[in-house]
Write a protein that holds these residues in place. Structure first.
Motif, PDB file in Angstrom:
ATOM      1  N   ARG A 344      86.676  47.390   5.881  1.00 36.84           N
ATOM      2  CA  ARG A 344      85.273  47.359   5.465  1.00 36.84           C
ATOM      3  C   ARG A 344      85.094  46.539   4.178  1.00 36.84           C
ATOM      4  O   ARG A 344      84.133  45.765   4.052  1.00 36.84           O
ATOM      5  N   THR A 345      86.018  46.707   3.254  1.00 37.37           N
ATOM      6  CA  THR A 345      85.921  45.993   1.985  1.00 37.37           C
ATOM      7  C   THR A 345      86.036  44.489   2.187  1.00 37.37           C
ATOM      8  O   THR A 345      85.244  43.706   1.632  1.00 37.37           O
ATOM      9  N   LEU A 346      87.002  44.067   2.991  1.00 38.51           N
ATOM     10  CA  LEU A 346      87.178  42.637   3.246  1.00 38.51           C
ATOM     11  C   LEU A 346      85.993  42.053   4.002  1.00 38.51           C
ATOM     12  O   LEU A 346      85.576  40.916   3.748  1.00 38.51           O
ATOM     13  N   ALA A 347      85.417  42.827   4.920  1.00 38.11           N
ATOM     14  CA  ALA A 347      84.251  42.358   5.673  1.00 38.11           C
ATOM     15  C   ALA A 347      83.046  42.183   4.763  1.00 38.11           C
ATOM     16  O   ALA A 347      82.215  41.283   4.972  1.00 38.11           O
ATOM     17  N   ALA A 348      82.932  43.032   3.745  1.00 34.70           N
ATOM     18  CA  ALA A 348      81.823  42.920   2.798  1.00 34.70           C
ATOM     19  C   ALA A 348      81.982  41.700   1.897  1.00 34.70           C
ATOM     20  O   ALA A 348      81.002  41.108   1.440  1.00 34.70           O
ATOM     21  N   GLN A 349      83.221  41.295   1.650  1.00 28.87           N
ATOM     22  CA  GLN A 349      83.485  40.155   0.777  1.00 28.87           C
ATOM     23  C   GLN A 349      83.289  38.822   1.496  1.00 28.87           C
ATOM     24  O   GLN A 349      82.748  37.868   0.931  1.00 28.87           O
ATOM     25  N   THR A 350      83.765  38.763   2.738  1.00 32.01           N
ATOM     26  CA  THR A 350      83.661  37.541   3.543  1.00 32.01           C
ATOM     27  C   THR A 350      83.336  37.931   4.978  1.00 32.01           C
ATOM     28  O   THR A 350      84.035  38.763   5.570  1.00 32.01           O
ATOM     29  N   ALA A 351      82.300  37.340   5.521  1.00 34.12           N
ATOM     30  CA  ALA A 351      81.898  37.681   6.885  1.00 34.12           C
ATOM     31  C   ALA A 351      83.058  37.434   7.849  1.00 34.12           C
ATOM     32  O   ALA A 351      83.599  36.323   7.891  1.00 34.12           O
ATOM     33  N   PRO A 352      83.474  38.441   8.601  1.00 35.05           N
ATOM     34  CA  PRO A 352      84.607  38.255   9.512  1.00 35.05           C
ATOM     35  C   PRO A 352      84.242  37.359  10.686  1.00 35.05           C
ATOM     36  O   PRO A 352      83.081  37.313  11.119  1.00 35.05           O
ATOM     37  N   GLY A 353      85.227  36.644  11.195  1.00 29.88           N
ATOM     38  CA  GLY A 353      85.016  35.798  12.359  1.00 29.88           C
ATOM     39  C   GLY A 353      84.964  36.595  13.644  1.00 29.88           C
ATOM     40  O   GLY A 353      85.074  37.829  13.648  1.00 29.88           O
ATOM     41  N   TYR A 354      84.803  35.881  14.725  1.00 26.81           N
ATOM     42  CA  TYR A 354      84.663  36.517  16.038  1.00 26.81           C
ATOM     43  C   TYR A 354      85.797  37.497  16.322  1.00 26.81           C
ATOM     44  O   TYR A 354      85.564  38.658  16.685  1.00 26.81           O
ATOM     45  N   TYR A 355      87.053  37.064  16.161  1.00 25.72           N
ATOM     46  CA  TYR A 355      88.178  37.894  16.574  1.00 25.72           C
ATOM     47  C   TYR A 355      88.299  39.137  15.703  1.00 25.72           C
ATOM     48  O   TYR A 355      88.550  40.243  16.203  1.00 25.72           O
ATOM     49  N   SER A 356      88.111  38.985  14.400  1.00 23.24           N
ATOM     50  CA  SER A 356      88.154  40.152  13.524  1.00 23.24           C
ATOM     51  C   SER A 356      87.049  41.140  13.881  1.00 23.24           C
ATOM     52  O   SER A 356      87.243  42.357  13.829  1.00 23.24           O
ATOM     53  N   GLN A 357      85.893  40.616  14.239  1.00 22.39           N
ATOM     54  CA  GLN A 357      84.791  41.497  14.607  1.00 22.39           C
ATOM     55  C   GLN A 357      85.114  42.342  15.831  1.00 22.39           C
ATOM     56  O   GLN A 357      84.817  43.541  15.864  1.00 22.39           O
ATOM     57  N   VAL A 358      85.726  41.735  16.839  1.00 20.27           N
ATOM     58  CA  VAL A 358      86.017  42.529  18.034  1.00 20.27           C
ATOM     59  C   VAL A 358      87.120  43.545  17.758  1.00 20.27           C
ATOM     60  O   VAL A 358      87.081  44.674  18.285  1.00 20.27           O
ATOM     61  N   LEU A 359      88.094  43.178  16.923  1.00 25.41           N
ATOM     62  CA  LEU A 359      89.114  44.157  16.545  1.00 25.41           C
ATOM     63  C   LEU A 359      88.483  45.321  15.797  1.00 25.41           C
ATOM     64  O   LEU A 359      88.855  46.496  16.006  1.00 25.41           O
ATOM     65  N   MET A 360      87.503  45.044  14.953  1.00 22.43           N
ATOM     66  CA  MET A 360      86.813  46.101  14.227  1.00 22.43           C
ATOM     67  C   MET A 360      85.981  46.964  15.161  1.00 22.43           C
ATOM     68  O   MET A 360      85.951  48.195  15.027  1.00 22.43           O
ATOM     69  N   LEU A 361      85.302  46.361  16.115  1.00 23.12           N
ATOM     70  CA  LEU A 361      84.514  47.140  17.066  1.00 23.12           C
ATOM     71  C   LEU A 361      85.406  48.081  17.863  1.00 23.12           C
ATOM     72  O   LEU A 361      85.076  49.258  18.065  1.00 23.12           O
ATOM     73  N   PHE A 362      86.543  47.582  18.302  1.00 24.74           N
ATOM     74  CA  PHE A 362      87.478  48.438  19.034  1.00 24.74           C
ATOM     75  C   PHE A 362      88.019  49.552  18.127  1.00 24.74           C
ATOM     76  O   PHE A 362      87.899  50.736  18.439  1.00 24.74           O
TER      77      PHE A 362
END
Length: 391
Positions: A344-362
């Motif tokens: 969550r902290t890293l996502a707040a600092q820099t918008a995650p790309g497509y692949y990071s987003q799907v890993l986070m959703l899962f």
């Protein structure tokens, strides 16, 4: 007056009939991460866009994952848009006849000096079996949960085509998922495989839901071996070689690394049901990963699977989200929560790309209780019972 009462009465009778037959519409659960993904990564017509690439590509894997998330969210409108775009653009308009192409995007103009505008279309037509398996699985699950026979039928036909075109009988291993129809059998006695392509809950549910397609029981058995027998030091490889009479060995092409493919192996393992067969052995196999995270505070970006030696780079926030369910499954909940916070902290600092987003959703969606898998591999979304209170 009688005429005014008829429509409400019809509606009440229809609702009563749906309840009696199990067709009642459930409400959706709040899932801010999914809403953010739809707004920022999913086009209005149902295309998952990897904005980090020059061609603004869409891969079949992204379409498959979006279908699954839409089902988990009880978001049927988005589900249908994603399915229709996938069928029309990746499968030549017919998923019953064509496995979806792997990559679609902007095609550069043949003569840029003439100012010709680029066109859009398939960039790589070779299908990817991980995407195809998730699409078939999700269609079958959508048919069950939404009581829609057309989804079940399409998923069943797609699974049959996958078995016919993207599996092979490997000597000593049995029928096994190949990463795609072309390019993964370079020699008569050699096959190139990918452990992250065979989530055991997906393989088990296909075997359970499609008993008439007897191949899937054999594929489940080989998939279990592919996951558990290819990590000599507790780190799953991105790619692995299987040789006749020799079994599994390192893939020189990928330098035997555990990296952006293999991170999903730990994710799938962590989401196995507590009473799922083989869960204990799978969790135990990757214990060195948990030990590394405990010692360093992050998952490694790359590991030499032949020595167990990690590189110096930290895995990104998506990696943390992917390993968090695995750490929780081991009972190491403090470690899991620390990885959730890091993600969550890293996502707040820099918008995650497509692949990071799907890993986070899962990963984060699973830990938040928005869905789980049962022992047979069926998905159990929260909207079928009680929505969780999100933090």
């Amino acid at each position: 007056m009688r005429r005014l009462l008829r429509p409400p009465l019809r509606a009440l009778l229809a609702v009563a009939a749906m309840v009696a037959t199990g067709h009642a519409l459930a409400s959706s659960c709040a899932w801010p991460d999914w809403e953010h993904f739809k707004q920022n990564t999913l086009s209005a017509d149902g295309r998952v866009i990897d904005a980090s690439t020059p061609q603004q590509v869409t891969v079949s894997e992204g379409q498959a994952y979006a279908l699954f998330f839409a089902l988990v969210a009880n978001d049927r409108a988005t589900f249908d848009r994603v399915l229709n775009w996938t069928q029309n653009n990746l499968a030549q308009g017919d998923l019953t006849q064509h496995l979806p192409a792997w990559q679609w995007g902007r095609q550069e103009a043949k003569d840029s000096n003439k100012g010709t505008a680029p066109t859009w279309g398939v960039l790589d037509s070779n299908p990817a079996s991980d995407a195809d398996l998730w699409i078939a699985y999700t269609l079958i699950e959508a048919g069950r949960l939404w009581h829609e026979r057309s989804y079940t039928a399409l998923g069943t036909v797609l699974a049959r085509n996958i078995a016919a075109r993207e599996t092979a009988v490997l000597p000593g291993l049995g029928r096994t998922v190949l990463p795609g129809p072309v390019g993964f059998h370079p020699q008569d006695d050699v096959w190139r495989l990918n452990p992250s392509y065979v989530p055991l809950q997906v393989m088990r549910q296909l075997a359970h839901a499609l008993p008439q397609q007897t191949e899937w029981k054999a594929v489940l058995d080989s998939s279990t071996k592919l996951v558990t027998d290819t990590a000599p030091h507790g780190f799953s490889p991105d790619w692995v070689i299987y040789r006749r009479d020799k079994g599994f060995g390192p893939d020189e092409q990928s330098k035997a690394e555990s990296a952006y493919n293999a991170i999903r192996v730990y994710l799938w393992a962590g989401m196995l049901a507590a009473d799922a067969p083989a869960r204990a052995s799978v969790l135990e196999k990757f214990a060195p990963l948990a030990d590394f995270v405990a010692a360093h505070g992050f998952p490694p970006e790359r590991v030499d699977t032949q020595t167990g030696t990690a590189g110096s780079n930290e895995g990104n926030g998506g990696f943390s989200a992917a390993v968090a369910p695995y750490l929780a499954a081991l009972g190491r909940r403090d470690l899991a929560q620390a990885q959730v916070q890091r993600s969550r902290t890293l996502a707040a600092q820099t918008a995650p790309g497509y692949y990071s987003q799907v890993l986070m959703l899962f990963g984060l969606g699973h830990l938040d209780g928005l869905y789980r898998f049962d022992a047979d591999g069926a998905v159990v979304p929260a909207w079928t019972s009680t929505c969780p209170a999100l933090h």
